[in-house]
Design a protein around this motif. Sequence first.
Motif, PDB file in Angstrom:
ATOM      1  N   ASP A 107       1.130   6.698   8.594  1.00  0.00           N
ATOM      2  CA  ASP A 107       0.366   5.412   9.039  1.00  0.00           C
ATOM      3  C   ASP A 107      -0.117   5.596   7.917  1.00  0.00           C
ATOM      4  OD1 ASP A 107      -0.659   8.660   9.922  1.00  0.00           O
ATOM      5  OD2 ASP A 107      -2.333   7.248  10.662  1.00  0.00           O
ATOM      6  N   THR A 116       0.494  -1.410   7.900  1.00  0.00           N
ATOM      7  CA  THR A 116       1.763  -1.920   7.913  1.00  0.00           C
ATOM      8  C   THR A 116       1.495  -2.973   7.362  1.00  0.00           C
ATOM      9  OG1 THR A 116      -0.285  -2.794  10.291  1.00  0.00           O
ATOM     10  CG2 THR A 116       1.623  -0.937  10.690  1.00  0.00           C
ATOM     11  N   ASP A 117       0.387  -3.511   5.988  1.00  0.00           N
ATOM     12  CA  ASP A 117       0.481  -5.203   5.302  1.00  0.00           C
ATOM     13  C   ASP A 117       2.236  -5.382   4.966  1.00  0.00           C
ATOM     14  OD1 ASP A 117      -2.240  -4.778   6.770  1.00  0.00           O
ATOM     15  OD2 ASP A 117      -3.246  -4.976   4.166  1.00  0.00           O
ATOM     16  N   ALA A 165      -2.776  -1.257   3.816  1.00  0.00           N
ATOM     17  CA  ALA A 165      -3.748  -0.842   4.607  1.00  0.00           C
ATOM     18  C   ALA A 165      -5.084  -2.159   4.236  1.00  0.00           C
ATOM     19  CB  ALA A 165      -4.017   0.034   5.003  1.00  0.00           C
ATOM     20  N   PRO A 187       5.096  -3.105   5.281  1.00  0.00           N
ATOM     21  CA  PRO A 187       6.335  -2.743   5.521  1.00  0.00           C
ATOM     22  C   PRO A 187       7.000  -2.494   4.459  1.00  0.00           C
ATOM     23  CG  PRO A 187       6.448  -4.520   7.395  1.00  0.00           C
ATOM     24  CD  PRO A 187       5.375  -4.834   6.523  1.00  0.00           C
ATOM     25  N   ALA A 243       5.878   1.001   2.444  1.00  0.00           N
ATOM     26  CA  ALA A 243       5.965   2.460   3.199  1.00  0.00           C
ATOM     27  C   ALA A 243       7.072   2.815   3.479  1.00  0.00           C
ATOM     28  CB  ALA A 243       5.691   1.531   4.600  1.00  0.00           C
ATOM     29  N   THR A 244       8.128   1.921   3.053  1.00  0.00           N
ATOM     30  CA  THR A 244       9.945   2.101   3.261  1.00  0.00           C
ATOM     31  C   THR A 244      10.403   2.570   2.347  1.00  0.00           C
ATOM     32  OG1 THR A 244       9.980   0.652   5.274  1.00  0.00           O
ATOM     33  CG2 THR A 244      12.310   1.506   3.944  1.00  0.00           C
TER      34      THR A 244
END
Length: 272
Positions: free
Chosen positions: A141, A145-146, A23, A148, A151-152
Motif C-alpha cells: 500500500d 495508487t497514483d 502517493a 498502478p 506499483a505492479t
Amino acid sequence: MTDLVVRRLLVDMQAPIARHWCAGDAFRTALFNALSMSFPVGEQFFIDSVRDGFKALPPEKQERFRAEVQGFIGQEATHRRLHGLYNGHLASLGLVNDWEPRARERLKLMEGVDVKHWLAITAANEHFTAILADWMLHNADLLGTDDPRLATLWLWHSAEESEHKSTAFDLYRAVGGNHAWRITWFRRVTMIFLTDTLRQTVSNLRHDGTLWRWSTWKSGASYLFGKRGLVRQTFRPWKDYLRRDFHPSQHDSSASQRWLREHQHQFVPVGA
Ligand SMILES: [Fe+2]
Ligand SMILES: [Fe+2]
C-alpha cells in the motif's frame, strides 16, 4: 532447485512517469527512483556472475543448475530492460543517474578477479534485494495508487527477486566459495549499497527541488524508521546473512508466491 519462470509484464512503460508518482510523496518517490537507477548496471553484473559461475562448474555439477541459471538470467534481463525504460523517463524529468557511472568505475576493478568473488558480491546484493522485496510485498500500500503500472512493476520485480534469492548463493557454494569471504563481501556490499542509495536519493531530491522541505524528511524518517519502516523491519533478516548456517530459503517466500498467484492477469509466462 527452483523452477524460475520468466514473465513478460503487461505494463505500458512508454507512458511518462509523474514527478511524485509514489502517493505524491517526494521522499518515497526519490528513494524508489534511486533504486531503479541502480538496476540496469547491477543486474547485468549479476547475470554475468551467474553465467560465469555456471561455466566454472564441473560438467557433473552443471546439470543441477542449468534450468535455474537460465531462469535467473531471463528474469534479471527482463527487470533490466523495464527499469531501463523507467530510467529514461526519470532522465526526462531532469534527474541525473550518478549511481550507474560510479558502479561502472568500481566494476572495472573486478576484471580478471576470480568468479567466486563475483558470486559473493552477487549473493550479497541478492540478499539485500530479497529482503527489500519481501518488505515491499508486505507493505504494498505504501506504493500508493497514483500509478498502478509502477506499483505492479515494483511488486512483480519484488516477487521474482524473492523467487530467485537462492540462485547466486547456491552457485557461490557450488564453486567452492567459503563463509569468510561471503561475510567480508556482505559487509562491503552493505556499506556501498547504503551509501549509494543515500547519495542517489539526495541527488534526486535536489534535482526535484524538494531536498530542503520539512515534509520530505518527515516522510523519510517515518518511512525508514517508523513502525512499518524499511530499516526497522529489514534489520533482522539483514543480520541473518551473517550466520554460518544461513541459507536464503530459510526466509519465508509466501508473499511472493501469493502475489504471483493473484496477479496472473498482469503477465505472460515466456516460452510457456
Ligand atoms: Fe532483478
Ligand atoms: Fe535478483
